[in-house]
Design an enzyme around this catalytic site. Structure first.
Site, PDB file in Angstrom:
ATOM      1  N   LYS A  80      56.819 -56.339  87.078  1.00  0.00           N
ATOM      2  CA  LYS A  80      58.517 -55.290  86.118  1.00  0.00           C
ATOM      3  C   LYS A  80      58.969 -56.104  86.922  1.00  0.00           C
ATOM      4  O   LYS A  80      59.445 -56.144  88.136  1.00  0.00           O
ATOM      5  CB  LYS A  80      58.069 -53.963  85.397  1.00  0.00           C
ATOM      6  CG  LYS A  80      58.873 -53.793  84.449  1.00  0.00           C
ATOM      7  CD  LYS A  80      58.070 -54.414  82.954  1.00  0.00           C
ATOM      8  CE  LYS A  80      58.854 -53.510  81.357  1.00  0.00           C
ATOM      9  NZ  LYS A  80      58.351 -53.999  80.448  1.00  0.00           N
ATOM     10  N   THR A 146      54.731 -56.389  69.030  1.00  0.00           N
ATOM     11  CA  THR A 146      54.237 -54.207  69.458  1.00  0.00           C
ATOM     12  C   THR A 146      54.436 -53.876  68.850  1.00  0.00           C
ATOM     13  O   THR A 146      53.643 -52.525  68.343  1.00  0.00           O
ATOM     14  CB  THR A 146      56.115 -53.979  70.696  1.00  0.00           C
ATOM     15  OG1 THR A 146      55.876 -55.210  71.582  1.00  0.00           O
ATOM     16  CG2 THR A 146      55.700 -52.837  70.965  1.00  0.00           C
ATOM     17  N   GLY A 176      63.950 -43.097  68.002  1.00  0.00           N
ATOM     18  CA  GLY A 176      64.265 -44.394  68.291  1.00  0.00           C
ATOM     19  C   GLY A 176      63.598 -45.400  66.857  1.00  0.00           C
ATOM     20  O   GLY A 176      62.543 -45.568  67.064  1.00  0.00           O
ATOM     21  N   GLY A 178      64.853 -48.561  67.287  1.00  0.00           N
ATOM     22  CA  GLY A 178      65.063 -50.389  67.894  1.00  0.00           C
ATOM     23  C   GLY A 178      64.640 -50.862  67.031  1.00  0.00           C
ATOM     24  O   GLY A 178      63.484 -51.479  65.781  1.00  0.00           O
ATOM     25  N   ASN A 179      63.830 -52.357  67.758  1.00  0.00           N
ATOM     26  CA  ASN A 179      63.538 -53.445  67.000  1.00  0.00           C
ATOM     27  C   ASN A 179      61.646 -53.362  66.616  1.00  0.00           C
ATOM     28  O   ASN A 179      61.717 -53.582  65.854  1.00  0.00           O
ATOM     29  CB  ASN A 179      63.558 -55.358  67.886  1.00  0.00           C
ATOM     30  CG  ASN A 179      64.432 -55.307  68.335  1.00  0.00           C
ATOM     31  OD1 ASN A 179      65.562 -55.047  67.230  1.00  0.00           O
ATOM     32  ND2 ASN A 179      65.327 -55.813  69.652  1.00  0.00           N
ATOM     33  N   VAL A 180      61.226 -52.259  67.273  1.00  0.00           N
ATOM     34  CA  VAL A 180      60.131 -51.853  67.469  1.00  0.00           C
ATOM     35  C   VAL A 180      59.876 -50.670  66.178  1.00  0.00           C
ATOM     36  O   VAL A 180      59.163 -50.616  65.409  1.00  0.00           O
ATOM     37  CB  VAL A 180      59.436 -51.501  68.813  1.00  0.00           C
ATOM     38  CG1 VAL A 180      57.680 -51.350  68.621  1.00  0.00           C
ATOM     39  CG2 VAL A 180      59.434 -52.504  69.860  1.00  0.00           C
ATOM     40  N   ASN A 257      57.480 -46.715  77.095  1.00  0.00           N
ATOM     41  CA  ASN A 257      56.583 -46.899  77.763  1.00  0.00           C
ATOM     42  C   ASN A 257      57.047 -45.772  78.706  1.00  0.00           C
ATOM     43  O   ASN A 257      58.307 -44.897  78.866  1.00  0.00           O
ATOM     44  CB  ASN A 257      57.455 -48.315  79.111  1.00  0.00           C
ATOM     45  CG  ASN A 257      56.694 -49.342  78.609  1.00  0.00           C
ATOM     46  OD1 ASN A 257      55.700 -49.392  77.575  1.00  0.00           O
ATOM     47  ND2 ASN A 257      58.127 -50.093  78.033  1.00  0.00           N
TER      48      ASN A 257
END
Length: 350
Positions: A80, A146, A176, A178-180, A257
């Site tokens: 990472k 994802t 949240g 966002g994109n996911v 995460n």
């Protein structure tokens, strides 16, 4: 933080630091375990409060990538990277300088997009290194894959917890958007789920409300809602001693995460409440599967088959947790470590 003691304790092979004085930014790449193959993990750009916070984050995230790859049966190791900067400081020069840093590892680390990094940014890095994935026009970023993996994980948890295959009528709180998180809302809405959502970006929350009939709540109220499932899809460490007592959901399944602030203490707290926790590095592995198949030029059928295996892997973890009376976090770690140990033995035998 005692750097060398922490790195040794968490099992990292190598941690690399980079500083560009001219462009005024710093970055860290952490390589955790490469028993299964060369390290792979996305790059996150974030304005950490301190360098210690950035280091702690990259160490946990890279270890999670090792377990993620092992649980997903992807033959890569865990790595990472973090860039310590504000998103508004991001420039093409910065991305190219970072690309040269990645290239200096000569393929031991392959990276892509995470928080505040988009496919176009990866394309800019590509001008300096070929060790990137998630390019525009190829896999195009891990978010859709994802989200699909998280959706499949929710289905597995619902089946195990409620003995129910149909999601219709269930109540899900998504933190949240966002994109996911946004794509996950789309999947859930199509299956008749009642959505409760929150995001620091109020306009984004209102957009999801208009698209899917979601109920928008304040960020601090998302934990205590009377829902069946809580889906954390923002930043990490949100499952802690303050929030867990508030949670009424029977299932926690989201893409964020490092959801557990303390893996041992807080996974045990969830277990004691009878909450099924989907380990984050298992349920959010669709993105890794997506970019790995880009890297290996696999066909779409094999890629989709592997993403759908997230469902079976989680059922295996839930069953192991129940049979051995351990947390799902410990069950997933044991599964990953068994696969890594097997790979090491095969390497020695060869």
């Amino acid at each position: 933080m005692k750097l060398f003691e922490t790195v040794k304790e968490m099992g990292h092979e190598q941690v690399l630091f980079f500083q560009d004085k001219e462009l005024n930014f710093k970055a860290i790449i952490a390589l955790h375990d490469t028993s299964l193959g060369r390290a792979m993990g996305a790059t996150r750009l974030f304005p950490y409060a301190s360098e210690e916070d950035a280091l702690r984050d990259v160490l946990r995230l890279s270890r999670g990538m090792t377990y993620k790859a092992a649980c997903a049966n992807i033959p890569v190791g865990g790595g990472k990277a973090v860039i310590i900067a504000n998103p508004d400081q991001k420039t093409d020069k910065m991305l190219r300088a970072y690309g040269r840093f990645v290239d200096s590892l000569q393929g031991r680390f392959i990276t892509g997009q995470d928080v505040n990094i988009c496919p176009e940014d990866v394309q800019e890095m590509r001008r300096e290194t070929r060790y990137v994935v998630g390019l525009t026009g190829k896999a195009g970023g891990p978010a859709p894959a994802t989200a699909l993996g998280v959706f499949l994980g929710i289905q597995a948890a619902v089946f195990f917890q409620f003995n129910k295959q149909d999601l219709n009528g269930l109540r899900v709180a998504v933190q949240g958007l966002g994109n996911v998180g946004g794509k996950l809302c789309d999947y859930l809405h199509r299956r008749g789920v009642k959505l409760f959502v929150t995001d620091l970006n109020h306009n984004r929350a209102e957009e999801i409300k208009q698209l899917y009939g979601a109920t928008v709540v304040e960020p601090e109220d998302i934990y205590s809602l009377d829902v069946d499932i809580f889906a954390p899809c923002a930043m990490g460490a949100i499952l802690n001693s303050e929030t867990i007592p508030l949670i009424q959901a029977s299932i926690i399944a989201g893409c964020a995460n490092n959801q557990l602030q303390d893996e041992n203490i807080h996974s045990a707290m969830l277990k004691s409440k009878g909450i099924i926790y989907c380990p984050d590095y298992v349920i959010n592995s669709g993105g890794l599967i997506n970019v790995y198949h880009e890297l290996t030029f696999s066909d779409e059928a094999s890629y989709l088959k592997q993403i759908h295996s997230i469902y079976d892997t989680l059922l295996e973890i839930f069953t192991k947790s129940k049979a051995e009376n351990i947390t799902t976090q410990d069950a997933s770690k044991r599964l990953a470590e068994e696969r890594i140990l097997k790979a090491r033995k095969l390497a020695i035998a060869a």
